[in-house]
Design an enzyme around this catalytic site. Structure first.
Site, PDB file in Angstrom:
ATOM      1  N   ARG A 110       0.841  -1.199   0.000  1.00  0.00           N
ATOM      2  CA  ARG A 110       0.000   0.000   0.000  1.00  0.00           C
ATOM      3  C   ARG A 110       0.878   1.251   0.000  1.00  0.00           C
ATOM      4  NH1 ARG A 110      -4.556   1.007   4.672  1.00  0.00           N
ATOM      5  NH2 ARG A 110      -2.763   1.352   6.029  1.00  0.00           N
ATOM      6  N   ASP A 115      -6.866   2.685  -3.748  1.00  0.00           N
ATOM      7  CA  ASP A 115      -7.456   1.642  -4.584  1.00  0.00           C
ATOM      8  C   ASP A 115      -8.964   1.563  -4.299  1.00  0.00           C
ATOM      9  OD1 ASP A 115      -6.304  -1.063  -6.144  1.00  0.00           O
ATOM     10  OD2 ASP A 115      -8.298  -1.262  -5.270  1.00  0.00           O
ATOM     11  N   SER A 120      -5.164  -3.068  -1.967  1.00  0.00           N
ATOM     12  CA  SER A 120      -3.834  -2.839  -1.402  1.00  0.00           C
ATOM     13  C   SER A 120      -3.775  -3.183   0.093  1.00  0.00           C
ATOM     14  CB  SER A 120      -3.414  -1.385  -1.616  1.00  0.00           C
ATOM     15  OG  SER A 120      -4.428  -0.505  -1.174  1.00  0.00           O
ATOM     16  N   TYR A 190      -3.750   9.789 -14.633  1.00  0.00           N
ATOM     17  CA  TYR A 190      -4.145  10.846 -15.573  1.00  0.00           C
ATOM     18  C   TYR A 190      -4.696  12.025 -14.791  1.00  0.00           C
ATOM     19  CZ  TYR A 190      -9.107  11.047 -14.946  1.00  0.00           C
ATOM     20  OH  TYR A 190     -10.330  11.304 -14.399  1.00  0.00           O
ATOM     21  N   TYR A 477      -8.973   2.807 -12.141  1.00  0.00           N
ATOM     22  CA  TYR A 477     -10.348   2.799 -11.643  1.00  0.00           C
ATOM     23  C   TYR A 477     -10.734   1.352 -11.337  1.00  0.00           C
ATOM     24  CZ  TYR A 477     -11.008   7.701 -13.036  1.00  0.00           C
ATOM     25  OH  TYR A 477     -10.923   9.068 -13.151  1.00  0.00           O
TER      26      TYR A 477
END
Ligand SMILES: Cc1cc2nc3c(=O)[nH]c(=O)nc-3n(C[C@H](O)[C@H](O)[C@H](O)COP(=O)(O)OP(=O)(O)OC[C@H]3O[C@@H](n4cnc5c(N)ncnc54)[C@H](O)[C@@H]3O)c2cc1C
Ligand SMILES: *C1O[C@H](CO)[C@@H](O)[C@H](O)[C@H]1NC(C)=O
Ligand SMILES: *[C@@H]1O[C@H](CO)[C@@H](O)[C@H](O)[C@H]1NC(C)=O
Ligand SMILES: *[C@@H]1O[C@H](CO)[C@@H](O)[C@H](O)[C@H]1NC(C)=O
Ligand SMILES: *[C@@H]1O[C@H](CO)[C@@H](O)[C@H](O)[C@H]1NC(C)=O
Ligand SMILES: *[C@@H]1O[C@H](CO)[C@@H](O)[C@H](O)[C@H]1NC(C)=O
Length: 537
Positions: A110, A115, A120, A190, A477
């Site tokens: 992690r 997440d 994680s 992004y 995602y």
């Protein structure tokens, strides 16, 4: 299963701490506990005991909870790690990798904990957590226009440290300042400068990684294949990332932002329809995101409407922005009064919804602005949705009420970079990405099931409008609806199901690299890259 946990956990812990491990003894390894192994394999000048939290340590729960970013996984029934190792030194990471293999333990890694599915720090098999939040330095070198950023640094820290040194530099990464570098960069990353500069990983130039044999590697020593894999293929399938080296990007001293809302009564359909035709073709320095949610209509009590929020970053001044908008998206009717000029780092604050005037040092806070129960999904749109299509979507949204849609335009630099340059394959041909976003604040399984189901209903409804064969998805995602790997005999075929959606044609290269660098599949999780061969016992 959940009901058994309170009994199972202390039992496993006892095994971990006091009894020699059966597998290790059988294989003739030293007769030692996992804890003994950790201290034996780490640098004695950095005592590892100060980094170890078992459920017996008073702060175990608060350490675990500090980086849980989805309240669905902050429950007494959520499986908990046998111990948390909050690595303070690279030798702690090396010891974790060596000893976990020796003792047959699953390790979760992690960094920032964002997440969406909590993979994680949650697992259905006994596991321990390697927590990287102490690896947080950000070293900016303006001369070379680069920075070394450690995996546990947050995006807010990266932005703040860059802005502290220069008004003319920035970095293209996500909007939420508490997101961790480790997961974000390894999964592509992004943000609102994507159309000008591409993804975070398009601007990563080096990395430090500990591999399955405990070796510390950089780009040169790991080789181009492995470097490629950890810049978009997800770090957790390949090793533990300690740090990335990034190229800073140039930003103007003044940028412009706006946020304009229009409901259906205010011609939102016309405006969204016009946005569809132009959003990916606009000046690369202009990024206009649309968020769609269901609100009460102002016209009539009891009536619902869809509201479109247009939020933009323009890498330039408002005068130029207004002329671009008047030519390309006149239906929005953007006014000078809607625009605000500011420095790039202030635009980061603006996009994050910090109240205006908040000092930029707020970017250093690791306390999230809000915490919710949440579910996310993603899609890619490759041809404009016709007007009647939009109208159908609004109707469906008003029926479901809860899930929201977020449209993030592509084009620009994203369309110029080949789909094979990085594991992230969603480049030319994509007009925009959809994020399905559902937040709720009610505790309990019933609320979770209801909200997740509503999100899935909207996703199902969108099928005719989005990419198919495969229906593409964005790794960052994380969405376990796309498939889960049990890391057993069917691991390759299970991996193919979600792997093709996240990586398209790049999946094969990822599997090849994985098979080479981690043939025993030590670095595994619910959606990791599988090996070609089933080799693990
Ligand atoms: C509020 C919020 C806003 C977001 N906004 C954006 C956005 O604007 N743009 C975007 O692209 N994404 C966004 N995301 C998604 C985010 O990029 C991913 O969830 C990302 O993986 C989070 O990184 P992390 O380190 O915080 O997460 P973690 O949960 O710590 O890790 C995520 C994954 O990476 C692995 N991992 C973490 N650290 C390492 C490491 N050091 N070495 C190897 N593997 C590692 C984990 O094991 C896990 O599989 C957002 C998420 C949230 C919750
Ligand atoms: C090794 O493990 C066995 C079985 O658990 C135990 O009886 C023995 O005392 C251990 N030896 C050492 C040196 O710890
Ligand atoms: C947790 O407790 C153990 C045993 O008391 C101790 O050795 C260790 O240092 C503690 N961990 C931390 C981080 O204080
Ligand atoms: C997570 O759960 C713990 C224990 O129930 C609780 O004390 C804590 O407040 C929760 N965290 C959040 C952010 O709700
Ligand atoms: C909506 O569009 C119509 C027709 O183009 C126009 O007359 C009207 O002023 C618009 N309404 C708003 C709120 O912009
Ligand atoms: C929307 O309207 C409903 C009833 O029609 C009301 O209960 C609710 O509070 C309203 N929501 C807002 C945000 O005003």
């Amino acid at each position: 299963m959940a009901k058994l946990r309170p009994i199972v956990l202390p039992l496993l812990l006892t095994i971990l701490l006091y009894i020699s491990n059966g597998e290790a003894a059988a294989s003739g390894a030293a007769n030692e506990t996992f804890l003994q192994c950790l201290s034996k394999h780490s640098d004695p000048s950095h005592p590892i005991a100060t980094a170890i939290y078992t459920p017996r340590n008073a702060s175990y729960s608060s350490v675990l909870q500090s980086y849980i970013r989805n309240l669905r996984f902050n429950k007494s029934t959520t499986p908990k790690p046998l111990l948390i190792l909050t690595a303070l030194h690279e030798s702690h990471v090396q010891a974790a990798i060596i000893c976990a293999q020796k003792h047959g333990l699953q390790m979760k890694i992690r960094s920032g904990g964002h997440d969406y599915e909590g993979i994680s720090y949650v697992s259905d098999v006994p596991f321990f957590l390697l927590d990287m939040f102490n690896f947080r330095s950000v070293q900016v070198d303006l001369e070379s226009e680069t920075a070394w950023v450690e995996a546990g640094a947050t995006l807010g820290e990266v932005y703040y440290r860059i802005a502290e040194k220069s008004k003319n530099h920035g970095f293209p990464a996500g909007v939420c300042p508490t997101v961790g570098v480790g997961g974000h960069f390894s999964g592509a990353g992004y943000g609102n400068m994507m159309r000008k500069y591409g993804l975070s990983v398009d601007n990563v130039i080096d990395a430090k990684l500990i591999d399955v044999r405990g070796r510390l590697l950089d780009r040169q020593s790991m080789g181009e294949d492995l470097f490629w894999a950890i810049t978009g293929g997800g770090g957790a399938s390949f090793g533990v990332v300690l740090a990335y080296k990034i190229n800073l990007v140039r930003v103007p001293e003044i940028v412009t932002v706006f946020r304009v809302q229009r409901t259906l009564e205010q011609n939102a359909t016309d405006i969204v329809h016009q946005w569809e035709q132009v959003a990916d073709k606009l000046d690369d320095g202009l990024f206009i995101r649309i968020t769609l949610d269901v609100v009460n209509s102002t016209l009539q009590t009891g009536e619902k409407t869809v509201r479109a929020t247009f939020r933009a970053l323009f890498l330039g001044k408002s005068g130029q922005l207004l002329s671009i908008m008047n030519v390309n998206l006149p239906k929005l009717g953007l006014l000078q009064a809607d625009c605000a000029e500011m420095s790039w780092v202030e635009s980061v604050m603006y996009w994050t919804d910090f109240p205006s005037g908040t000092p930029t040092s707020a970017l250093l806070s690791r306390v999230p602005q809000s915490l919710n129960y949440l579910k996310r999904k993603s899609d890619y749109v490759q041809k404009p949705i016709p007007r009647e299509g939009l109208e159908g979507i609004w109707k469906k949204m008003m029926e479901l009420q809860v899930p929201t849609l977020i449209f993030n335009p592509y084009g620009g630099k994203m369309a110029d970079i080949p789909a094979t340059a990085k594991p992230f394959p969603h480049r030319a041909g994509n007009l925009w990405k959809i994020q399905y976003s559902t937040n709720w604040n009610e505790d309990g399984r019933e609320a979770a099931n209801r909200n997740i189901d509503l999100t899935r209903q909207l996703y199902d409804y969108m099928t005719p409008f989005v990419s198919k064969n495969p229906r593409e998805a964005f790794l960052n995602y994380r969405d376990l609806d796309l498939g889960i790997n049990h890391n057993g005999k069917a691991s390759y075929y299970e991996g193919l199901v979600y792997g093709i959606k996240y990586f398209k044609g790049n999946f094969g290269r990822l599997v090849k690299i994985k098979t080479k660098v981690d043939p025993g599949n030590f670095f595994r999780n619910e959606q990791s890259i599988p090996t070609y061969l089933y080799t693990r016992k």
